[in-house]
Write an enzyme that holds these catalytic residues in place. Structure first.
Site, PDB file in Angstrom:
ATOM      1  N   CYS A  94      -3.427  -3.485   3.827  1.00 58.26           N
ATOM      2  CA  CYS A  94      -2.446  -2.396   3.921  1.00 58.26           C
ATOM      3  C   CYS A  94      -3.061  -1.015   3.769  1.00 58.26           C
ATOM      4  O   CYS A  94      -2.449  -0.019   4.158  1.00 58.26           O
ATOM      5  CB  CYS A  94      -1.352  -2.575   2.872  1.00 58.26           C
ATOM      6  SG  CYS A  94      -0.497  -4.151   2.980  1.00 58.26           S
ATOM      7  N   SER A 249       9.186  -3.858   1.708  1.00 58.33           N
ATOM      8  CA  SER A 249       8.890  -2.988   2.851  1.00 58.33           C
ATOM      9  C   SER A 249       9.304  -3.669   4.146  1.00 58.33           C
ATOM     10  O   SER A 249       9.345  -4.896   4.240  1.00 58.33           O
ATOM     11  CB  SER A 249       7.399  -2.650   2.891  1.00 58.33           C
ATOM     12  OG  SER A 249       6.614  -3.834   2.969  1.00 58.33           O
ATOM     13  N   HIS A 350       6.594  -0.298   7.242  1.00 53.93           N
ATOM     14  CA  HIS A 350       5.199  -0.474   6.826  1.00 53.93           C
ATOM     15  C   HIS A 350       4.379  -1.130   7.942  1.00 53.93           C
ATOM     16  O   HIS A 350       4.075  -2.320   7.878  1.00 53.93           O
ATOM     17  CB  HIS A 350       5.180  -1.327   5.559  1.00 53.93           C
ATOM     18  CG  HIS A 350       3.842  -1.557   4.955  1.00 53.93           C
ATOM     19  ND1 HIS A 350       2.727  -0.786   5.238  1.00 53.93           N
ATOM     20  CD2 HIS A 350       3.425  -2.494   4.042  1.00 53.93           C
ATOM     21  CE1 HIS A 350       1.698  -1.240   4.552  1.00 53.93           C
ATOM     22  NE2 HIS A 350       2.093  -2.278   3.817  1.00 53.93           N
ATOM     23  N   CYS A 380      -1.478  -0.471  -2.557  1.00 50.13           N
ATOM     24  CA  CYS A 380      -1.876  -1.843  -2.878  1.00 50.13           C
ATOM     25  C   CYS A 380      -2.214  -2.590  -1.591  1.00 50.13           C
ATOM     26  O   CYS A 380      -1.745  -2.223  -0.507  1.00 50.13           O
ATOM     27  CB  CYS A 380      -0.771  -2.558  -3.634  1.00 50.13           C
ATOM     28  SG  CYS A 380       0.783  -2.692  -2.722  1.00 50.13           S
TER      29      CYS A 380
END
Length: 396
Positions: A94, A249, A350, A380
């Site tokens: 991510c 998300s 996301h 994260c």
């Protein structure tokens, strides 16, 4: 032998596409074009000669199918840009595009680059998460099974989020309220967000005009979000009790891009940078709980920059799941009015590889709108990692 002085790394410009829902407005746009189009928009906005860019560093998590064979290089040359400029695609889950920024910054500061474009792209509609693991092979080894108790499936981010909620004693009600507020913040900021968004042409109208349809807003934001309905949502993952579609998300499509340069390049090209990169950092944590990384990366950033938490004006902690941000907030006692002020991934979406520099664009925008100076970003990442950065707005 002389010692080279470190350069300053400046964010000349930071842009992003609007974020589309899974199977939404961006579903038919090839991710190579999604990235290529924002690259051309960056060149138009900055008037930089593309042959002066020394590298094109792009984050992308699911590097398969449409996003395979080095999407950075493919997007650059597909967009008709000079073949002399190389490109590289990286995966730090991510935080991939924030890692792209970190590599670009390191290259600028060391003097190896004078100008780099860094960003990310992800079409989770066309290349679903997990596409790189299939029936012919997966990364689970005997060593991983023995160390972490894995069986047939990879580390679960949702399980990690629920473990965080339990460890920090975060209630479902708190998580849903946080998520509801993410939508409220994002909707309230929707007009000001246009400063960072590059509209995307997604198709041709089926009428006599033959004009392109333009997609220009974040599709996941719910203007009429209902807290009571969010509280009624069932758990979204088998075996879990707290994590729902509402406090997670959104699976999304999008791309983002920043132009990073040194002072000399900026002056020679009559560019006015919008921000300076003060510090970057990356950490590793337990891959089972995995999403705790923003806490140690924030501490590492502050220590390396010689700053205290009170010196930071605004914070962006990626909303992978609501408990990730709530646990971070509890650790640092940061007031909500300083945190994710334009909403986050729960409302906006996301698109994995694009999120890092999407957040950078949003942070710069927020600092400028509020007359603030210093921002901290923390993300994260799957596998138990986190990236972070501290940036300073350039005073006008």
């Amino acid at each position: 032998m002389s010692v080279r002085k470190l350069e300053e790394a400046y964010v000349v410009e930071s842009l992003r596409t609007p974020i589309g829902r899974r199977n939404g407005s961006l579903r038919d746009l090839h991710p190579v074009d999604l990235l290529g189009d924002i690259t051309k928009a960056m060149i138009r906005k900055t008037s930089v000669e593309p042959s002066q860019i020394e590298d094109f560093i792009i984050g992308c998590v699911s590097q398969a199918g449409d996003q395979g064979f080095n999407i950075a290089r493919n997007a650059w040359i597909s967009a008709g840009l000079p073949e002399s400029v190389p490109g590289v695609t990286l995966d730090r889950q991510c935080g991939s595009s924030l890692q792209a920024l970190q590599f670009a910054t390191a290259g600028i500061m060391s003097g190896q680059y004078s100008a780099v474009m860094a960003g990310g792209v992800e079409s989770m509609t066309r290349v679903p998460l997990g596409s790189t693991i299939n029936s012919t092979g997966n990364p689970i080894t005997l060593g991983l099974k023995m160390r972490y108790g894995l069986e047939k499936e990879w580390f679960s981010q949702a399980k990690g989020a629920e473990l965080i909620a339990n460890n920090w004693h975060i209630k479902r009600e708190e998580m849903d309220t946080f998520s509801f507020n993410s939508h409220r913040k994002a909707f309230a900021a929707s007009e000001s967000m246009q400063r960072e968004i590059v509209p995307v042409k997604i198709g041709i109208k089926q009428d006599e005009t033959g004009e392109f349809i333009t997609f220009d807003h974040d599709e996941g934001v719910r203007p009429n979000a209902d807290l009571n309905k969010m509280r009624e949502l069932p758990p979204a993952f088998t075996g879990l009790k707290l994590i729902t579609a509402g406090n997670s998300s959104q699976i999304s499509d999008g791309s983002s891009l920043s132009l990073i340069a040194n002072d000399e390049f900026s002056r020679k090209n009559n560019l006015k940078p919008r921000a300076k990169v003060i510090e970057t950092a990356v950490v590793g944590v337990n891959p089972v709980t995995m999403l705790t990384g923003p806490i140690p990366v924030t501490r590492k950033l502050l220590e390396r920059a010689g700053m205290s938490i009170d010196q930071i004006d605004l914070f962006e902690v990626n909303e992978a799941f609501a408990p990730v941000v709530l646990a971070w907030q509890e650790e640092f006692d940061v007031p909500s009015e300083k945190l994710n002020v334009h909403g986050g991934a729960i409302a906006l979406g996301h698109p994995l590889g694009a999120t890092g520099t999407r957040i950078l664009a949003t942070m710069i925008n927020a600092l400028e709108l509020r007359g603030k100076k210093i921002g901290l970003i923390a993300i994260c990442e799957g596998g138990g990692m986190a990236n972070g950065a501290i940036i300073e707005k350039i005073q006008e």
